[in-house]
Scaffold this motif. Structure first.
Motif, short mmCIF file in Angstrom:
data_model
loop_
_atom_site.label_atom_id
_atom_site.label_comp_id
_atom_site.label_asym_id
_atom_site.label_seq_id
_atom_site.Cartn_x
_atom_site.Cartn_y
_atom_site.Cartn_z
N ARG A 39 -2.83 25.01 -38.82
CA ARG A 39 -2.79 24.29 -40.10
C ARG A 39 -1.42 24.46 -40.76
NH1 ARG A 39 -6.59 22.18 -43.25
NH2 ARG A 39 -8.30 23.30 -42.24
N LYS A 40 -0.88 25.68 -40.73
CA LYS A 40 0.44 25.92 -41.32
C LYS A 40 1.50 25.07 -40.64
CE LYS A 40 -0.53 30.64 -42.74
NZ LYS A 40 -0.37 32.06 -42.40
N GLU A 41 1.44 25.02 -39.31
CA GLU A 41 2.40 24.23 -38.55
C GLU A 41 2.22 22.73 -38.85
OE1 GLU A 41 3.62 23.47 -33.90
OE2 GLU A 41 2.40 25.22 -34.40
N TYR A 42 0.97 22.30 -38.91
CA TYR A 42 0.68 20.88 -39.19
C TYR A 42 1.15 20.49 -40.59
CZ TYR A 42 -1.96 16.71 -40.40
OH TYR A 42 -2.30 15.46 -40.84
N GLU A 43 0.83 21.31 -41.59
CA GLU A 43 1.22 20.99 -42.97
C GLU A 43 2.73 21.02 -43.15
OE1 GLU A 43 -1.13 23.71 -45.30
OE2 GLU A 43 -2.90 22.40 -45.19
N ALA A 44 3.43 21.86 -42.39
CA ALA A 44 4.89 21.92 -42.49
C ALA A 44 5.52 20.62 -41.98
CB ALA A 44 5.42 23.10 -41.70
N GLN A 45 4.93 20.02 -40.95
CA GLN A 45 5.53 18.82 -40.38
C GLN A 45 4.99 17.52 -40.94
OE1 GLN A 45 4.22 16.35 -37.88
NE2 GLN A 45 2.26 17.07 -38.63
N VAL A 46 3.83 17.56 -41.61
CA VAL A 46 3.19 16.32 -42.05
C VAL A 46 4.04 15.57 -43.07
CG1 VAL A 46 1.76 17.17 -43.97
CG2 VAL A 46 0.94 15.31 -42.55
N ASN A 47 4.81 16.27 -43.88
CA ASN A 47 5.65 15.62 -44.88
C ASN A 47 7.09 15.47 -44.44
OD1 ASN A 47 3.54 15.31 -46.76
ND2 ASN A 47 3.76 17.44 -47.38
N SER A 48 7.37 15.79 -43.19
CA SER A 48 8.74 15.66 -42.69
C SER A 48 9.05 14.19 -42.39
CB SER A 48 8.92 16.52 -41.43
OG SER A 48 8.20 15.95 -40.35
N GLU A 49 10.30 13.94 -42.03
CA GLU A 49 10.72 12.57 -41.72
C GLU A 49 10.07 12.06 -40.44
OE1 GLU A 49 14.93 12.00 -41.76
OE2 GLU A 49 15.16 13.10 -43.62
N THR A 50 9.78 12.95 -39.53
CA THR A 50 9.18 12.55 -38.25
C THR A 50 7.91 13.36 -37.98
OG1 THR A 50 10.60 14.14 -37.11
CG2 THR A 50 11.38 11.86 -37.21
N PRO A 51 6.80 12.98 -38.63
CA PRO A 51 5.56 13.70 -38.37
C PRO A 51 5.11 13.48 -36.92
CG PRO A 51 5.16 11.80 -39.76
CD PRO A 51 6.63 11.90 -39.58
N SER A 52 4.51 14.49 -36.36
CA SER A 52 4.11 14.46 -34.96
C SER A 52 2.65 14.07 -34.79
CB SER A 52 4.35 15.84 -34.33
OG SER A 52 3.74 15.92 -33.07
N PRO A 53 2.39 12.90 -34.20
CA PRO A 53 1.00 12.53 -33.96
C PRO A 53 0.34 13.46 -32.93
CG PRO A 53 2.48 10.80 -33.18
CD PRO A 53 3.32 11.83 -33.84
N ARG A 54 1.13 13.97 -32.00
CA ARG A 54 0.58 14.89 -31.00
C ARG A 54 0.08 16.17 -31.68
NH1 ARG A 54 0.62 15.84 -25.48
NH2 ARG A 54 0.51 18.04 -24.93
N LEU A 55 0.85 16.71 -32.62
CA LEU A 55 0.42 17.91 -33.33
C LEU A 55 -0.82 17.61 -34.17
CD1 LEU A 55 0.88 20.89 -34.07
CD2 LEU A 55 2.37 20.09 -35.92
N GLN A 56 -0.86 16.45 -34.79
CA GLN A 56 -2.04 16.06 -35.56
C GLN A 56 -3.25 15.97 -34.64
OE1 GLN A 56 -1.59 12.70 -38.20
NE2 GLN A 56 -3.78 12.34 -38.30
N PHE A 57 -3.07 15.43 -33.44
CA PHE A 57 -4.16 15.32 -32.48
C PHE A 57 -4.65 16.71 -32.06
CE2 PHE A 57 -5.83 15.04 -28.19
CZ PHE A 57 -6.80 14.07 -28.34
N GLU A 58 -3.73 17.59 -31.74
CA GLU A 58 -4.11 18.95 -31.32
C GLU A 58 -4.83 19.69 -32.45
OE1 GLU A 58 -0.51 20.70 -29.86
OE2 GLU A 58 -0.53 19.48 -28.04
N PHE A 59 -4.34 19.51 -33.67
CA PHE A 59 -4.97 20.14 -34.83
C PHE A 59 -6.38 19.58 -35.04
CE2 PHE A 59 -5.17 20.41 -39.67
CZ PHE A 59 -5.57 21.74 -39.67
#
Length: 157
Positions: free
Chosen positions: A32-52
């Motif tokens: 969750r920490k990793e996902y929340e850190a990247q969700v508001n970035s310029e390039t959010p990762s759909p792969r990380l969202q899928f794994e989460f």
């Protein structure tokens, strides 16, 4: 012989299948920490969202499963790994007892991959669980009706 190509998220599902619930919750907190850190970035990762999302639907907590299903719905809308998202959404909805939604997802999956054995298996599982739970509810209501009738007959005496 096992299929060498496994669906995305398979490793997560396999890893948590035998895990202690507290370990799963720890993994969720970490990811969750990793996902929340990247969700508001310029390039959010759909792969990380899928794994989460896959990890969330393995959680023993219903709120986590709902959140995971919501994240998978978002990915499905943007077209990320449609069949894998449909697979995991079907599992999440089965886990939550939402058989109509599970059937809708597995029907779309079967339309996209008509020869998928896993889609056919999950389709029959959805139908089986829905009919099983429906029968239990029917018998419960029947027993309640019989009880009310017996109480009415006793009162009349």
């Amino acid at each position: 012989q096992a299929c060498p190509i496994r669906p995305l998220g398979w490793e997560i599902m396999a890893a948590v299948a035998d895990a202690d619930p507290s370990m799963i919750l720890d993994e969720i907190a970490t990811l969750r920490k990793e996902y929340e850190a990247q969700v508001n970035s310029e390039t959010p990762s759909p792969r990380l969202q899928f794994e989460f999302a896959c990890l969330l639907i393995c959680s023993p907590r219903r709120a986590d499963v709902r959140e995971g299903a919501s994240l998978l719905d978002e990915l499905l809308e943007v077209g990320f790994k449609r069949t894998e998202c449909l697979h995991h959404l079907t599992l999440a909805n089965l886990k939550m007892g939402q058989y109509v939604k599970a059937k809708e997802h597995v029907d779309v999956w079967q339309h996209l991959e008509p020869h998928s054995g896993m889609a056919r298996l999950l389709h029959s599982l959805v139908l089986d669980r829905a009919s099983h739970d429906g029968l239990i509810g029917f018998f419960g209501l029947s027993l309640l009706g019989v009880g009310v009738a017996l109480a009415a007959v006793r009162k009349m005496r």
